[in-house]
Structures are given as C-alpha cells and as structure tokens.
Design an enzyme around this catalytic site. Structure first.
Site, short mmCIF file in Angstrom:
data_model
loop_
_atom_site.label_atom_id
_atom_site.label_comp_id
_atom_site.label_asym_id
_atom_site.label_seq_id
_atom_site.Cartn_x
_atom_site.Cartn_y
_atom_site.Cartn_z
N CYS A 52 0.82 -1.21 0.00
CA CYS A 52 0.00 0.00 0.00
C CYS A 52 0.86 1.27 0.00
O CYS A 52 1.40 1.63 -1.04
CB CYS A 52 -0.99 -0.05 1.17
SG CYS A 52 -2.39 1.04 0.91
N HIS A 84 -3.84 -4.99 0.31
CA HIS A 84 -3.19 -5.61 1.48
C HIS A 84 -3.43 -7.12 1.43
O HIS A 84 -4.35 -7.61 2.09
CB HIS A 84 -3.81 -5.08 2.77
CG HIS A 84 -3.57 -3.64 3.03
ND1 HIS A 84 -2.65 -3.20 3.94
CD2 HIS A 84 -4.13 -2.54 2.50
CE1 HIS A 84 -2.65 -1.87 3.98
NE2 HIS A 84 -3.54 -1.44 3.11
N GLU A 137 -2.09 -9.42 2.90
CA GLU A 137 -1.93 -10.09 4.20
C GLU A 137 -3.26 -10.41 4.88
O GLU A 137 -3.35 -11.35 5.67
CB GLU A 137 -1.06 -9.26 5.16
CG GLU A 137 -1.61 -7.88 5.55
CD GLU A 137 -1.26 -6.79 4.55
OE1 GLU A 137 -0.80 -7.11 3.43
OE2 GLU A 137 -1.46 -5.61 4.88
N1 GLN Z 1 -1.72 6.65 3.10
C1 GLN Z 1 -1.92 5.95 1.88
C2 GLN Z 1 -3.30 6.17 1.30
O1 GLN Z 1 -4.18 6.64 1.97
C3 GLN Z 1 -1.63 4.46 2.07
C4 GLN Z 1 -2.54 3.78 3.04
C5 GLN Z 1 -2.03 2.43 3.50
O2 GLN Z 1 -0.84 2.15 3.45
N2 GLN Z 1 -2.92 1.60 3.99
O3 GLN Z 1 -3.54 5.88 0.15
#
Ligand code: GLN
Length: 536
Positions: A385, A512, A514
C-alpha cells in the site's frame, strides 16, 4: 433448522491476556467437529469502528472482505476459522448507541423513556440474533472486549445474561478467561486474581461454565483445584492456557485438556471426533523450521508490533510453505528520517524487506531512503500500500529524475504528484469509513512476477487507502522501466515491480494481501518475498 447456540467469552484481571486467541481457538475446535461457527467481537468503546483509531492504541485495523474496518481480533478469527467474516462481526458501543439514538429521533420509541435496559440491551441482542440468522451458524462465539468490571462493558454483559435467561441454559454458555500471575520472588502461581474476577462476573449475574486460566507456566494441579472450588466448577472445567511460542498452538493446548468437549456438552450438542490433522501439521512445521531469513520491517508504528499483526502472521504462514523462519528486524522509519539510524547499518545484513503500510507525512522520507537502499542493493523488497506508493515516488525521483516527486498526501504542492487523490476523492470531508475499503477485483498482467505468484488472471484482495498512483504519470514510469503488474477494472495501478533481470524481487501492491493469508493458504506475494530472500 437448528437454533443457533451462543458462547460468550469474557475476560478478567486485565486486558491483553489472549481472549481473542481463546475465542478464535473455540471457533476452530467447534468447526473441526463439523459445526458451522461464527465469531463476533464486541468492542465496548464509543468509536463506531476501528478505522479512526491510531494503531498505537489498539494495534492494526483489520479490514474485512466487505470493507469493515475492524478490531484486529477479527484477523485471528479469520485465520483460525479459515473463513471470511463480515463487518457485522464487530459490534461497538458506538454502533449500538448510534442506532438507538437514530431510532429515537425517528420516533420508533414514541412515548417511551429510552434507557440502557431494555433499549440498548435489546439493540445488542438484535445485532447478535441478526448475525446468527444471516449466517445460519450452529454456534456463534461472542468475545466481549475489555475486562469484567469495566463500566463500558456492562450493557453487553447484561445483554448476555438476559440471553441466558431467555434462551435457556443449554443454548448459552460462558467462558471466562483470566490471569493467574506467577510471583517472580517465590515462583508461586497465584489464583486470587482469577477468583476475584469470577466474583465480579457473578455479581453481574453470570456464572461461568468454563474458566480458561492464562499463566506464564502450565496450570498446577493445586491451583486448578483451588480455582474450581472457589468458582463452583469441576476441576475439569478449569483449563490451563500457558505461554506458548505461537498462537497457533493454543487450540491444541485447549483440546488436549478436553476444553471443546466440555463446552459442547454444556451446549447440549453432540461431541464428534475433531479433524485437526492439517492444523497439527502446520504447527509442527512452524515449530520445526529453523532456517532463518532476516526480514526488515520498515514502518513507523514499529514500537507496537500489533500495528502490523496481519503482515507478521502472513510472513509466518509463508515461512512454513517456503521452509524458513522469518526473523523480523524492525526498522523505525522516523529514526531513519531524522538521521538517528543509517539505512546501511540496519539494512545491509537483511535478506529481504517489507515496506509497511502507513498514513501521513511523518516517517515517509525515512521509508523513501530505505527503499532507495533496498533497490540499489538488490535486496528483495515487498511494498504494501503506502509501501508501493513510496516505491513509485522513489523511482520517479531517482530513475526518471523528477525532482521532488511525491505523494500529495505528504507534499500537497509537489511539482510531480506521482501519487495523488482522484478527483472524486477530493470532496470527501468525513474521515470515518471513507477510504477505498474491502475486497475488489484486480486484474493481473501475464508475464509479470505477480501473475506467476498467483497463477491467475483475476484476484480479489482487500484495500484500505485513499491515494492512487497518478494515472497521468503511468506512461513515464513504464517508459523508465517500471512494470505495472496489476490493474483494477477502472484502470488504476494495483501492482508494480522491477524486471527480474534488474532486481531479484522488487514488488509492490496497492492492496493488502496479508488480510487473506491463512496458515494453510499463505498469501502469494509474501511467499514470493521469502522465496527470493532465501535464494542467495
Ligand atoms: N496513506 C496511503 C493512502 O491513503 C496508504 C494507506 C495504506 O498504506 N494503507 O492511500
């Protein structure tokens, strides 16, 4: 159709003693006997969901398939059950009150004084009944967060007590998890705190059916007798739950003492031979692998390891498949940013790295520094992410030469917003529940490493983010050698990687993965990282 039975799991003495694992284990042990099980977490705080809480306070925010931002215990439940749960499996005081107050405003209680008993307790019961009805489970395990005696938890315990009276003793059981500390001076196992928490529970009108006693050491026979006597239980209903290396051992520890059979008999269900073979095999392999790989975990909430719980577990699952034991080397990105630690000092000895998810400016430049080092040193790296987004930032700056390229989350006036909000996201002004959340379709590009890891054209992984790789920069990134390995149906970047001939493994995902990793079904990108980290 049989009526759903309910098992309430409460906690005593203090929080953080592993109630979530006992709840998840209860689910697994019932499921292994062929019963259909669901698990609900009740969180007595006033937040509507976990999404607005700092990971430092409660650990990671776990995202469900349907986009619920939930307590991390839901992650344990899903990993143990091997099933997806929904946002409805996490009930908070905030949700309950919000709905009672909305009903009051609509006039649904017209003429009545709206009170905690019965209106709030009825709302709690209705929510549990509705999960049971919608999922059609034989048993619904309900973990009540916090500790017995907390003011916040009282309406939930009262609702549970009422359910016992209304549904009858064969349909509702209570499991109480409490701590028996061991005195460091004398080495003695102390039972008094357990006794007191049982008294507290009884004062509320609940007599536990089974006690699970957490302790640093196996429960001694004498302590078991004493606790049983004071708690009005047979010693066979006092189950020891001592410290073990891996949470995955707990179901087996409880099973070996007859826990699930006792519980099943309280519920008037038929006991069956449990099928735990594959679980045992997983635990044996988990404990049996001793080939270590050192994996750097680059993030900014590294002081509370629970902030990244699902990633830690995903690495464990992948480790079993690859036959290695990941040793996690925590690298605090803010320390790198402030120059307190040098990247080469912490990263030159690792076999691989995860660039962890995150929000906000603090620590971001530290992550970018780490990414540059990992890319240039050909160390296998997986960006999750924010990790993917910052890898794109680093690539834009260093490989394409776009000076001060950034995500607008970090620098709103960057000349090169390679990661940005999409137009419709700019108008969002509420913080709760407004991210891109939950599982959605991801199309993998044939011939990429990501595709090979999944071996499929289309996958569904869960998201929790607001910013996106800016579509306006994609052509330039690709021209400079970045491979886009996955797209969403709207044409947004879901994955990017460096060519294998240039880097052993450098891959990022916007989702994600995971959250869907299971002991017996590890997540492909994590398997990929560990394979690459092992193959030097
Ligand atoms: N801060 C970033 C976003 O809002 C990534 C978020 C994250 O890593 N879950 O897109």
């Amino acid at each position: 159709m049989t009526e759903t039975k309910y098992v309430f799991i409460t906690g005593g003495v203090m929080s953080g003693i592993g109630k979530g694992i006992v709840s998840a284990s209860t689910g697994l042990l019932l499921k292994s006997r062929g019963y259909k099980v669901g698990i609900v977490k009740v969180d007595p705080y006033l937040n509507v969901d976990a999404g607005t809480m700092n990971p430092y306070a409660h650990g990671e925010v776990y995202v469900t398939e349907d986009g619920g931002e939930t307590d991390l215990d839901l992650g344990h439940y899903e990993r143990f059950l091997g099933e997806n749960l929904s946002r409805k499996h996490n009930i908070t005081t905030g949700q309950v009150y919000l709905s009672v107050i909305n009903k009051e405003r609509k006039g649904e209680y017209l003429g009545k004084t709206v009170q905690i008993i019965p209106h709030v307790t009825d709302e709690i019961k209705q929510r549990l009944f509705s999960v049971a009805r919608e999922t059609g489970v034989d048993v619904l395990v309900v973990e009540i967060g916090g500790t017995v005696g907390d003011i916040e938890g009282l309406p939930f315990l009262e609702a549970a007590r009422q359910m016992y009276v209304e549904l009858g003793s064969g349909n509702v059981a209570f499991v109480h998890v409490a701590l028996a500390p061991v005195l460091s001076t004398t080495g003695e196992q102390k039972t008094k705190p357990v006794q007191h928490s049982v008294y507290e529970l009884r004062r509320i009108g609940i007599q536990p059916n089974i006690l699970v006693v957490r302790s640093p050491r196996p429960l001694e026979a004498e302590a078991r007798q004493k606790i049983a006597l004071f708690a009005n239980l047979s010693p066979a209903d006092v189950i020891g739950d001592h410290d073990v290396d891996y949470v995955y051992e707990v179901p087996l520890l409880l099973e070996s003492q007859g826990y699930a059979s006792r519980l099943i008999s309280k519920l008037g269900l038929q006991d069956r031979e449990p099928d735990l073979e594959s679980w045992k095999l997983f635990v044996d392999r988990l404990k049996g692998t001793d080939k270590v790989v050192h994996i750097a975990m680059v993030g900014k909430y590294t002081k509370l390891k629970d902030s990244y719980l699902s990633i830690v577990e995903a690495l464990r699952h992948a480790g079993v498949t690859v036959g290695v034991k990941p040793n996690l080397v925590w690298v605090e990105a803010t320390d790198v940013e402030e120059g307190k630690i040098k990247v080469e000092d912490v990263l030159s000895t690792v076999d691989g790295a995860v660039i962890l998810p995150g929000f906000g400016k603090r620590g971001a430049e530290g992550k970018v520094k780490a990414i540059r080092y990992l890319r240039e040193s050909n160390i296998p790296t997986l960006g999750i992410c924010f990790g993917l987004q910052l890898s794109v930032v680093e690539f834009a700056r260093d490989v394409i030469g776009l000076e001060n390229a950034n995500s607008t989350e970090i620098d709103p006036s960057t000349p090169h917003p390679v990661v940005d909000l999409l137009p419709w996201e700019r108008d969002v002004n509420e913080m709760g529940g407004t991210l891109r959340l939950g599982a959605s379709e991801i199309r993998l590009v044939k011939g990429t490493q990501l595709y090979d890891l999944y071996g499929r054209d289309v996958i569904y992984e869960r998201h929790r983010h607001r910013y996106e790789v800016n579509p306006k920069y994609v052509d330039r990134l690709v021209e400079a050698g970045l491979i886009i390995s996955a797209w969403n149906p709207q044409g947004l970047v879901e994955g990017a990687e460096l060519p294998h001939k240039e880097h052993r493994f450098f891959l990022g995902t916007q989702a994600h993965p995971e959250f869907k990793s299971r002991p017996l079904a590890p997540s492909p990108p994590y398997v990929g990282l560990l394979r690459a980290s092992t193959s030097r």
